[in-house]
Write a protein that holds these residues in place. Structure first.
Motif, PDB file in Angstrom:
ATOM      1  N   VAL A   1     121.476 106.280  39.225  1.00  0.00           N
ATOM      2  CA  VAL A   1     120.513 105.269  39.647  1.00  0.00           C
ATOM      3  C   VAL A   1     120.670 105.091  41.148  1.00  0.00           C
ATOM      4  N   ASP A   2     119.555 105.003  41.837  1.00  0.00           N
ATOM      5  CA  ASP A   2     119.590 104.901  43.297  1.00  0.00           C
ATOM      6  C   ASP A   2     119.882 103.488  43.778  1.00  0.00           C
ATOM      7  N   VAL A   3     119.261 102.497  43.097  1.00  0.00           N
ATOM      8  CA  VAL A   3     119.358 101.117  43.565  1.00  0.00           C
ATOM      9  C   VAL A   3     119.486 100.180  42.371  1.00  0.00           C
ATOM     10  N   TYR A   4     120.389  99.218  42.501  1.00  0.00           N
ATOM     11  CA  TYR A   4     120.459  98.103  41.567  1.00  0.00           C
ATOM     12  C   TYR A   4     120.144  96.848  42.369  1.00  0.00           C
ATOM     13  N   LEU A   5     119.116  96.123  41.948  1.00  0.00           N
ATOM     14  CA  LEU A   5     118.699  94.886  42.609  1.00  0.00           C
ATOM     15  C   LEU A   5     119.128  93.709  41.757  1.00  0.00           C
ATOM     16  N   SER A   6     119.659  92.679  42.394  1.00  0.00           N
ATOM     17  CA  SER A   6     120.036  91.484  41.646  1.00  0.00           C
ATOM     18  C   SER A   6     119.910  90.252  42.518  1.00  0.00           C
ATOM     19  N   GLY A   7     120.198  89.147  41.901  1.00  0.00           N
ATOM     20  CA  GLY A   7     120.244  87.860  42.583  1.00  0.00           C
ATOM     21  C   GLY A   7     121.560  87.203  42.233  1.00  0.00           C
ATOM     22  N   HIS A   8     121.507  86.007  41.692  1.00  0.00           N
ATOM     23  CA  HIS A   8     122.628  85.202  41.233  1.00  0.00           C
ATOM     24  C   HIS A   8     123.445  84.646  42.392  1.00  0.00           C
ATOM     25  N   GLU A   9     123.795  85.463  43.344  1.00  0.00           N
ATOM     26  CA  GLU A   9     124.479  84.975  44.537  1.00  0.00           C
ATOM     27  C   GLU A   9     123.425  84.456  45.516  1.00  0.00           C
ATOM     28  N   HIS A  10     123.767  83.423  46.268  1.00  0.00           N
ATOM     29  CA  HIS A  10     122.820  82.801  47.190  1.00  0.00           C
ATOM     30  C   HIS A  10     123.099  83.266  48.617  1.00  0.00           C
ATOM     31  N   SER A  11     122.830  84.539  48.817  1.00  0.00           N
ATOM     32  CA  SER A  11     123.042  85.174  50.119  1.00  0.00           C
ATOM     33  C   SER A  11     122.232  86.463  50.140  1.00  0.00           C
ATOM     34  N   MET A  12     122.318  87.172  51.236  1.00  0.00           N
ATOM     35  CA  MET A  12     121.637  88.453  51.388  1.00  0.00           C
ATOM     36  C   MET A  12     122.716  89.525  51.522  1.00  0.00           C
TER      37      MET A  12
ATOM     38  N   ILE B   1     121.392  92.400  46.936  1.00  0.00           N
ATOM     39  CA  ILE B   1     121.362  91.067  46.354  1.00  0.00           C
ATOM     40  C   ILE B   1     120.506  90.185  47.250  1.00  0.00           C
ATOM     41  N   SER B   2     119.470  89.633  46.664  1.00  0.00           N
ATOM     42  CA  SER B   2     118.591  88.713  47.375  1.00  0.00           C
ATOM     43  C   SER B   2     118.507  87.432  46.566  1.00  0.00           C
ATOM     44  N   GLY B   3     119.183  86.410  47.026  1.00  0.00           N
ATOM     45  CA  GLY B   3     119.199  85.156  46.281  1.00  0.00           C
ATOM     46  C   GLY B   3     119.259  83.957  47.202  1.00  0.00           C
ATOM     47  N   ALA B   4     118.744  84.091  48.409  1.00  0.00           N
ATOM     48  CA  ALA B   4     118.908  83.033  49.400  1.00  0.00           C
ATOM     49  C   ALA B   4     117.593  82.341  49.722  1.00  0.00           C
ATOM     50  N   GLY B   5     116.861  81.979  48.677  1.00  0.00           N
ATOM     51  CA  GLY B   5     115.606  81.279  48.898  1.00  0.00           C
ATOM     52  C   GLY B   5     115.752  79.768  48.821  1.00  0.00           C
TER      53      GLY B   5
ATOM     54  N   HIS C   1     123.744  93.915  51.117  1.00  0.00           N
ATOM     55  CA  HIS C   1     123.590  95.341  50.808  1.00  0.00           C
ATOM     56  C   HIS C   1     125.005  95.867  50.625  1.00  0.00           C
ATOM     57  N   LEU C   2     125.278  96.366  49.420  1.00  0.00           N
ATOM     58  CA  LEU C   2     126.614  96.822  49.065  1.00  0.00           C
ATOM     59  C   LEU C   2     126.556  98.276  48.608  1.00  0.00           C
ATOM     60  N   LYS C   3     127.609  99.022  48.911  1.00  0.00           N
ATOM     61  CA  LYS C   3     127.674 100.421  48.477  1.00  0.00           C
ATOM     62  C   LYS C   3     129.124 100.856  48.455  1.00  0.00           C
ATOM     63  N   ASN C   4     129.639 101.126  47.263  1.00  0.00           N
ATOM     64  CA  ASN C   4     130.976 101.700  47.136  1.00  0.00           C
ATOM     65  C   ASN C   4     130.904 103.171  47.500  1.00  0.00           C
ATOM     66  N   SER C   5     131.865 103.649  48.240  1.00  0.00           N
ATOM     67  CA  SER C   5     131.834 105.047  48.683  1.00  0.00           C
ATOM     68  C   SER C   5     131.940 106.028  47.529  1.00  0.00           C
ATOM     69  N   HIS C   6     132.545 105.620  46.422  1.00  0.00           N
ATOM     70  CA  HIS C   6     132.737 106.519  45.286  1.00  0.00           C
ATOM     71  C   HIS C   6     131.632 106.391  44.231  1.00  0.00           C
ATOM     72  N   GLU C   7     130.585 105.632  44.526  1.00  0.00           N
ATOM     73  CA  GLU C   7     129.499 105.455  43.566  1.00  0.00           C
ATOM     74  C   GLU C   7     128.171 105.884  44.170  1.00  0.00           C
ATOM     75  N   HIS C   8     127.245 106.212  43.300  1.00  0.00           N
ATOM     76  CA  HIS C   8     125.945 106.713  43.738  1.00  0.00           C
ATOM     77  C   HIS C   8     125.003 105.588  44.176  1.00  0.00           C
TER      78      HIS C   8
END
Length: 165
Positions: free
Chosen positions: A85-96, A110-114, A98-105
């Protein structure tokens, strides 16, 4: 492009015993949803595979090691990786974020700062961008690129990135 929207609540075992959340997940079978997602992704020849759920797999926010984040990671991460999977989008956290583990695809956004902003941890190895600021994300996708931009509450682009294929 394939976008799959999932319900992450049933993936959290503690919710079944919780008086507030329990009635909403009672009788749900998260393994069936995960099996559906596994088959959907396996049978897709989409160039871009995007999964959307409420709870993050990883976070730089206050729930970094919370039971809900850990439960969703345990249930969902293997499926995301198995099918690249290229992208997983989520919320739950109230911040902005972009995360990427080097060993994962997959990349996680996370967009939850409205409505509220909570602190973020700046020193995590998987952080690409994290900000405790009000704002939103927008995405543009074509055959070769997925572009994500984060716009703050004043309309200023505070972060932009491109994921290429």
């Amino acid at each position: 492009m394939l976008m799959a929207f999932i319900d992450t609540n049933p993936m959290i075992p503690e919710f079944y015993k919780n008086s507030e959340y329990g009635p909403h997940v009672a009788g749900q079978q998260p393994e069936r949803q995960l099996d559906w997602l596994d088959k959907l992704l396996a049978n897709s020849d989409a160039r871009w595979k995007i999964v959307v759920g409420h709870h993050p797999v990883y976070t730089a926010g206050p729930r970094t090691e919370n039971y809900d984040t850990l439960a969703v990671r345990k249930a969902l991460q293997p499926v995301l990786e198995k099918h690249k999977v290229d992208v997983y989008l989520s919320g739950h956290e109230h911040s902005m974020q972009h995360l990427k583990n080097s060993h994962e695809h997959f990349h996680q956004f996370i967009s939850g700062a409205g409505s509220e902003v909570t602190p973020v941890r700046q020193n995590l190895t998987y952080n690409r961008f994290v900000a405790a600021e009000y704002g939103f994300m927008y995405f543009a996708v074509n055959a070769r690129q997925l572009r994500c931009s984060i716009v703050d509450h004043e309309g200023k682009t505070t972060y932009s990135t491109v994921v290429s294929k």
